[in-house]
Design a protein around this motif. Sequence first.
Motif, PDB file in Angstrom:
ATOM      1  N   LYS A   1      11.163   8.963  -7.136  1.00 37.40           N
ATOM      2  CA  LYS A   1       9.802   8.579  -7.481  1.00 37.40           C
ATOM      3  C   LYS A   1       9.080   9.822  -7.988  1.00 37.40           C
ATOM      4  N   LEU A   2       8.517   9.718  -9.198  1.00 39.85           N
ATOM      5  CA  LEU A   2       7.861  10.832  -9.849  1.00 39.85           C
ATOM      6  C   LEU A   2       6.356  10.631  -9.818  1.00 39.85           C
ATOM      7  N   GLU A   3       5.657  11.598  -9.258  1.00 34.14           N
ATOM      8  CA  GLU A   3       4.201  11.578  -9.211  1.00 34.14           C
ATOM      9  C   GLU A   3       3.680  12.536 -10.268  1.00 34.14           C
ATOM     10  N   LEU A   4       3.003  12.015 -11.272  1.00 36.57           N
ATOM     11  CA  LEU A   4       2.450  12.874 -12.328  1.00 36.57           C
ATOM     12  C   LEU A   4       0.943  12.962 -12.224  1.00 36.57           C
TER      13      LEU A   4
ATOM     14  N   MET B   1       6.033   6.127 -11.231  1.00 36.98           N
ATOM     15  CA  MET B   1       7.110   6.161 -12.172  1.00 36.98           C
ATOM     16  C   MET B   1       8.367   6.642 -11.452  1.00 36.98           C
ATOM     17  N   TYR B   2       9.500   6.118 -11.877  1.00 35.14           N
ATOM     18  CA  TYR B   2      10.784   6.473 -11.282  1.00 35.14           C
ATOM     19  C   TYR B   2      11.713   7.060 -12.335  1.00 35.14           C
TER      20      TYR B   2
ATOM     21  N   ASN C   1      12.831  19.732 -15.863  1.00 37.74           N
ATOM     22  CA  ASN C   1      13.205  20.572 -14.712  1.00 37.74           C
ATOM     23  C   ASN C   1      13.603  19.715 -13.523  1.00 37.74           C
ATOM     24  N   ILE C   2      12.914  18.616 -13.317  1.00 35.83           N
ATOM     25  CA  ILE C   2      13.260  17.692 -12.234  1.00 35.83           C
ATOM     26  C   ILE C   2      14.609  17.037 -12.514  1.00 35.83           C
ATOM     27  N   ILE C   3      14.815  16.610 -13.754  1.00 35.97           N
ATOM     28  CA  ILE C   3      16.060  15.935 -14.132  1.00 35.97           C
ATOM     29  C   ILE C   3      17.252  16.870 -13.989  1.00 35.97           C
ATOM     30  N   LYS C   4      17.068  18.136 -14.316  1.00 33.30           N
ATOM     31  CA  LYS C   4      18.159  19.113 -14.240  1.00 33.30           C
ATOM     32  C   LYS C   4      18.745  19.179 -12.825  1.00 33.30           C
ATOM     33  N   ASP C   5      17.896  19.093 -11.800  1.00 39.84           N
ATOM     34  CA  ASP C   5      18.349  19.207 -10.415  1.00 39.84           C
ATOM     35  C   ASP C   5      18.654  17.865  -9.757  1.00 39.84           C
ATOM     36  N   LEU C   6      18.337  16.771 -10.431  1.00 37.33           N
ATOM     37  CA  LEU C   6      18.536  15.437  -9.861  1.00 37.33           C
ATOM     38  C   LEU C   6      20.014  15.044  -9.906  1.00 37.33           C
TER      39      LEU C   6
ATOM     40  N   LYS D   1       4.288  16.674 -20.676  1.00 33.47           N
ATOM     41  CA  LYS D   1       4.896  16.910 -19.363  1.00 33.47           C
ATOM     42  C   LYS D   1       6.413  17.020 -19.459  1.00 33.47           C
ATOM     43  N   ALA D   2       6.928  17.168 -20.668  1.00 27.68           N
ATOM     44  CA  ALA D   2       8.379  17.177 -20.893  1.00 27.68           C
ATOM     45  C   ALA D   2       9.077  18.290 -20.117  1.00 27.68           C
TER      46      ALA D   2
END
Length: 67
Positions: free
Chosen positions: A64-67, A1-2, A52-57, A46-47
């Motif tokens: 690329k997001l590995e869940l 997922m991206y 948290n990832i989006i905040k720093d992006l 997983k919100a």
Amino acid sequence: MYIIKVKGVAKIPDYVQLRDEKFTLLAYFRVDRPDKSLDKVGLGDKADHIMNIIKDLPFGQILKLEL
């Protein structure tokens, strides 16, 4: 997922796109209102991690997001 974070202009707010491996759009939501969109694609649990990832992006960068 991206994940792609898109910068809004003027009255248009900032948005986030979630895309699959074939780059098909899975979710499109405002940065400040992710809840319902993440629930619809089954990522409600997983919100916090995703936000948290989006905040720093940085805007415009594809991650690329590995869940």
